[in-house]
Design a protein around this motif. Structure first.
Motif, short mmCIF file in Angstrom:
data_model
loop_
_atom_site.label_atom_id
_atom_site.label_comp_id
_atom_site.label_asym_id
_atom_site.label_seq_id
_atom_site.Cartn_x
_atom_site.Cartn_y
_atom_site.Cartn_z
N UNK A 130 -56.25 23.52 -43.07
CA UNK A 130 -57.55 23.23 -42.46
C UNK A 130 -57.54 23.61 -40.98
N UNK A 131 -56.41 23.39 -40.36
CA UNK A 131 -56.26 23.77 -38.95
C UNK A 131 -56.41 25.28 -38.82
N UNK A 132 -55.74 26.01 -39.68
CA UNK A 132 -55.81 27.47 -39.64
C UNK A 132 -57.23 27.95 -39.91
N UNK A 133 -57.90 27.31 -40.88
CA UNK A 133 -59.28 27.70 -41.18
C UNK A 133 -60.21 27.36 -40.02
N UNK A 134 -59.96 26.22 -39.39
CA UNK A 134 -60.77 25.84 -38.22
C UNK A 134 -60.62 26.85 -37.11
N UNK A 135 -59.38 27.30 -36.90
CA UNK A 135 -59.13 28.30 -35.86
C UNK A 135 -59.92 29.57 -36.15
N UNK A 136 -59.89 30.00 -37.40
CA UNK A 136 -60.62 31.22 -37.76
C UNK A 136 -62.12 31.04 -37.56
N UNK A 137 -62.62 29.87 -37.96
CA UNK A 137 -64.05 29.61 -37.80
C UNK A 137 -64.44 29.56 -36.32
N UNK A 138 -63.49 29.14 -35.48
CA UNK A 138 -63.75 29.06 -34.04
C UNK A 138 -63.72 30.44 -33.38
N UNK A 149 -69.53 30.14 -41.08
CA UNK A 149 -69.05 30.37 -39.72
C UNK A 149 -70.20 30.51 -38.72
N UNK A 150 -71.32 31.05 -39.20
CA UNK A 150 -72.47 31.23 -38.30
C UNK A 150 -73.01 29.90 -37.78
N UNK A 151 -72.76 28.82 -38.51
CA UNK A 151 -73.31 27.53 -38.09
C UNK A 151 -72.34 26.78 -37.16
N UNK A 152 -71.17 27.34 -36.97
CA UNK A 152 -70.17 26.66 -36.13
C UNK A 152 -70.48 26.92 -34.66
N UNK A 153 -70.49 25.87 -33.88
CA UNK A 153 -70.73 26.03 -32.44
C UNK A 153 -69.50 26.66 -31.81
N UNK A 154 -69.67 27.82 -31.22
CA UNK A 154 -68.54 28.52 -30.60
C UNK A 154 -68.83 28.78 -29.14
N UNK A 155 -67.89 28.46 -28.31
CA UNK A 155 -68.03 28.73 -26.87
C UNK A 155 -67.05 29.84 -26.50
N UNK A 156 -67.54 30.84 -25.80
CA UNK A 156 -66.67 31.91 -25.33
C UNK A 156 -66.55 31.84 -23.82
N UNK A 157 -65.38 32.12 -23.33
CA UNK A 157 -65.16 32.08 -21.88
C UNK A 157 -66.14 33.00 -21.15
N UNK A 158 -66.46 32.61 -19.93
CA UNK A 158 -67.38 33.43 -19.13
C UNK A 158 -66.68 34.69 -18.65
N UNK A 159 -67.48 35.69 -18.38
CA UNK A 159 -66.97 36.92 -17.76
C UNK A 159 -67.69 37.11 -16.43
N UNK A 160 -67.07 37.85 -15.51
CA UNK A 160 -67.65 37.95 -14.17
C UNK A 160 -69.06 38.54 -14.17
N UNK A 161 -69.86 38.04 -13.25
CA UNK A 161 -71.21 38.57 -13.09
C UNK A 161 -71.30 39.45 -11.86
N UNK A 183 -69.81 40.46 -43.42
CA UNK A 183 -69.33 39.88 -44.69
C UNK A 183 -68.94 38.41 -44.48
N UNK A 184 -69.54 37.50 -45.26
CA UNK A 184 -69.17 36.09 -45.06
C UNK A 184 -67.73 35.86 -45.50
N UNK A 185 -67.08 34.93 -44.83
CA UNK A 185 -65.70 34.66 -45.18
C UNK A 185 -65.61 34.05 -46.57
N UNK A 186 -64.48 34.28 -47.22
CA UNK A 186 -64.33 33.86 -48.61
C UNK A 186 -64.45 32.34 -48.83
N UNK A 187 -64.13 31.55 -47.80
CA UNK A 187 -64.21 30.10 -47.98
C UNK A 187 -65.46 29.48 -47.35
N UNK A 188 -66.21 30.28 -46.61
CA UNK A 188 -67.36 29.72 -45.89
C UNK A 188 -68.34 29.08 -46.86
#
Lengths: 381, 69, 271
Positions: free
Chosen positions: A17-25, A190-202, A1-6
């Protein structure tokens, strides 16, 4: 479901805007404590998080909020807190812990006038050196800033991405003006936002060492509950995560905590350059003061003064080399700030006496106007 | 096994990890049968045959240093 | 024989605690409790603060988080709230939990978040060399109360009860089997649960207060820790100097992470 403000254009406070940015991240955990002028960030997330399955908690104080954010982050969730001056002081203890234990998280400080309880409803930039040196001990720091609601949205996303990349707390220094000014903001899908997630062990759990740093300077911390059982401590530790008294291990850890920022400074530092190519006078500004500075540059140009603007959107690591590169070809720097010259110090250090650095400071709780900057530039000319 | 002795009278195996034992004497003091003694600052088994495997020494050893089987 | 070694990080032994310190007995009781409950080690998180008690985290082979002084409950709140499937156990001391961490302690109790808090009460700041703590008895000597403590002590369990904890118990290291049972019950409890464990310090407390021998301290626990039921039957006079042990509070009340989950569910139904 797309977010209501996206995908929508909104009118929003910088804090929202900060709070929305956090959610988008991808942030899904917030722990905070009320303090002016940052409270709207907490209020907005208290309202918004349940819609997206995010967790919001108002803690008993800022120290507890910072602790909860670190604890949450260790389970793999992106976590944030927000505060202002006095609360930022209280958070320093656990910001230092997050730096030492290398736990990604975002800390927003909506700056107000200080010291102490100071001017709760009025803007300042008095926390910029505290951001660098507030937590005891040597360690690298990343601190971003923003000058508008839109930029706040984007910088909040960037703060999370840097935190997850470099495994550390990342600070976002806003001020009361940007926090409380309602202005136009375009929220992307939100799908167009570049998001980086921390690495997990390999590697499998029996070969895993949390602080081994497979790629050189940055550890890979497994999320709690995923089968990698290890220890995290704020004491000096070796790659196993257990405390050590070995001098070499102590030294290499402390150096690495600084070196991981130094080595990646070029990827971290970002500057906005305005009319610098032929500039005689460089205005160095950041945050909402940069908005006045942009206007001042236009007015200078209209009056035939070759002024340009170097606007820092990353305060730490400080763009020392970039400032120095300008020093040889300009007549002077002007540094307008809502403090008594905290970043002008850094500019002076960077310039290394190659050009004079003039300060323009305001600490009465009012913003610096374009006219003030224009006058300061004229005085230098 | 001696004649007529019930299986529960089988001798206990008490192991002491002297590297971990810090010599607090708690196990010695609270052994109901006085099985244990101190020797050179560490616990030692003096009267194994008296041990009833009540496990109190193992239970109260703060150092993870004594086990009874 | 109980196989403790499968639950500990053997390479970190012998542990740092002094000879006769009861903290190892608490750790063993905790290990037996999680063994009995069949808790998977990957799903258990121990969060500790600063001090002798908090060093426990380094020795047990589960997810362990050794935090800042007084803040363990705050960190643990984040862990548990972010991932309620995890069993989160806080290990802390009298100073860590009720002096510098007192605010987090009472608010976690009020919030009734599903944490299990083991508070090793040794009446002293042991790791820093024997300073007076919030539970040092009146008159007792510490390095910062060299003439005897003039302040009254906190009642750790009473504090949690008053603040709203759903399970509060007090145990001691002499009665180690009973301690294991109390810890087991506390972990099973859905809600904020506290086990105050009397684990006196021979080095920093005992030596200053004519109880230098670990055996003397254990005898003191044996003679003065009285089970709740027996305590209730005693006269005021008989109760003097005695300590009530066992389950002190066990009540049902809404738990924080569960209440938040309900909130989220209701929002998502509304859409």
């Amino acid at each position: 479901m797309p977010d209501r403000y996206a995908g929508r254009t909104m009118m929003m406070q910088g804090n929202q805007a900060c709070a929305e940015g956090a959610m988008a991240a991808g942030c899904r955990f917030f722990a905070g404590y009320p303090i002016t002028p940052s409270s709207e960030i907490a209020e907005w997330l208290a309202l918004r998080f349940p819609e997206v399955g995010g967790k919001f908690i108002q803690m008993e104080d800022e120290i507890g909020a910072m602790g909860a954010v670190i604890g949450a982050s260790l389970t793999g969730v992106k976590a944030m807190t927000a505060t202002s001056g006095p609360g930022f002081s209280l958070k320093q203890e656990n910001i230092g812990y997050a730096a030492m234990a290398e736990v990604p998280c975002v800390v927003v400080d909506v700056q107000r006038g200080g010291p102490s309880t100071g001017m709760p409803t009025l803007p300042s930039q008095m926390d910029v050196q505290q951001a660098r040196w507030g937590a005891h001990g040597d360690h690298g720091v990343i601190a971003l800033t923003a000058s508008s609601a839109q930029e706040t949205f984007e910088q909040t996303i960037r703060a999370f991405n840097l935190a997850e990349t470099y495994m550390m707390p990342v600070l976002l220094l806003l001020d009361e003006i940007v926090g409380h000014t309602t202005e136009r903001i375009v929220i992307p899908d939100w799908d167009t936002v570049e998001r980086i997630d921390r690495k997990q062990p390999e590697v499998p759990p029996d070969e895993y060492l949390p602080y081994r740093c497979p790629e050189g300077l940055i550890p890979v911390l497994a999320n709690f509950g995923t089968g990698y059982r290890y220890n995290i401590t704020g004491l000096c530790h070796n790659e196993t995560g257990f405390p050590t008294n070995n001098k070499q291990e102590n030294e290499s850890l402390v150096i690495r905590l600084t070196e991981k920022i130094v080595a990646h400074r070029n990827e971290i530092i970002r500057l906005k350059r305005m009319m610098l190519d032929d500039a005689d006078i460089v205005i160095f500004a950041y945050g909402t003061v940069a908005r006045s500075a942009r206007q001042a540059v236009m007015e200078c140009r209209e009056q035939g003064i070759k002024a340009g603007l170097l606007e820092a959107t990353v305060l730490w690591p400080f763009p020392t080399e970039e400032v120095y590169a300008l020093a040889g070809s300009v007549n002077a720097f002007v540094v307008p700030e809502l403090n008594l010259g905290q970043m002008a110090r850094e500019v002076e250090l960077a310039v290394r006496c190659a050009a004079p650095v003039h300060r323009l400071n305001r600490v009465d709780g009012d913003p610096i106007t374009p006219l003030q900057i224009l006058d300061a530039v004229k005085e230098v000319v | 096994m001696a004649e007529g002795q019930p299986a529960s009278k089988e001798l206990a195996i008490i192991r002491v990890n002297v590297e971990w034992c810090k010599g607090c004497e708690i196990c010695v003091a609270f052994c109901p049968k006085d099985v244990l003694e101190m020797e050179g600052g560490k616990v030692t088994v003096a009267r194994l045959e008296e041990c009833t495997k009540c496990m109190l020494c193992e239970l109260r050893c703060p150092d993870f240093a004594i086990t009874v089987e | 024989m109980f196989d403790y070694l499968t639950y500990v990080r053997e390479g970190n032994f012998p542990h740092i605690w002094c000879s006769g310190c009861g903290h190892g007995i608490v750790l063993k009781s905790f290990i037996r409790a999680i063994d009995k409950l069949g808790i998977h080690r990957d799903e258990a998180v121990m969060v500790s603060g600063i001090g002798c008690s908090s060093r426990t985290a380094g020795y047990v082979d589960i997810n362990t988080l050794h935090t800042t002084h007084g803040r363990a409950i705050a960190f643990a709140t984040g862990v548990k709230f972010a991932n309620p499937k995890l069993h989160v156990i806080v290990v802390t001391g009298d100073g860590d939990a009720t002096a510098i961490g007192g605010n987090h302690y009472i608010h976690a109790a009020r919030r009734n978040i599903d944490l299990t808090v083991l508070i090793y009460n040794n009446y002293i700041y042991g790791m820093t060399g024997g300073q007076v703590s919030p539970t040092t008895p009146r008159g007792a000597r510490a390095s910062t109360s060299p003439f005897g403590n003039i302040e009254p002590p906190f009642n750790i369990s009473g504090l949690a009860s008053a603040a709203g904890a759903s399970f509060v118990a007090r145990g001691d290291v002499y009665h180690a089997q009973k301690l294991e049972k109390l810890i087991t019950q506390a972990i099973q409890k859905k809600g904020f649960s506290v086990v105050e464990v009397l684990s006196p310090c021979p080095t920093a407390y005992g030596r200053r207060n004519r109880m230098a021998s670990p055996v003397t301290l254990m005898e003191w626990l044996r003679d003065n820790c009285i089970p709740v039921k027996k305590y209730e039957k005693m006269s005021e006079e008989e109760r003097s100097g005695k300590i009530r042990t066992g389950v002190l509070i066990d009540i049902e009340k809404p738990e924080f992470t569960e209440e938040y989950r309900k909130l989220v569910d209701s929002m998502q139904v509304r859409g």
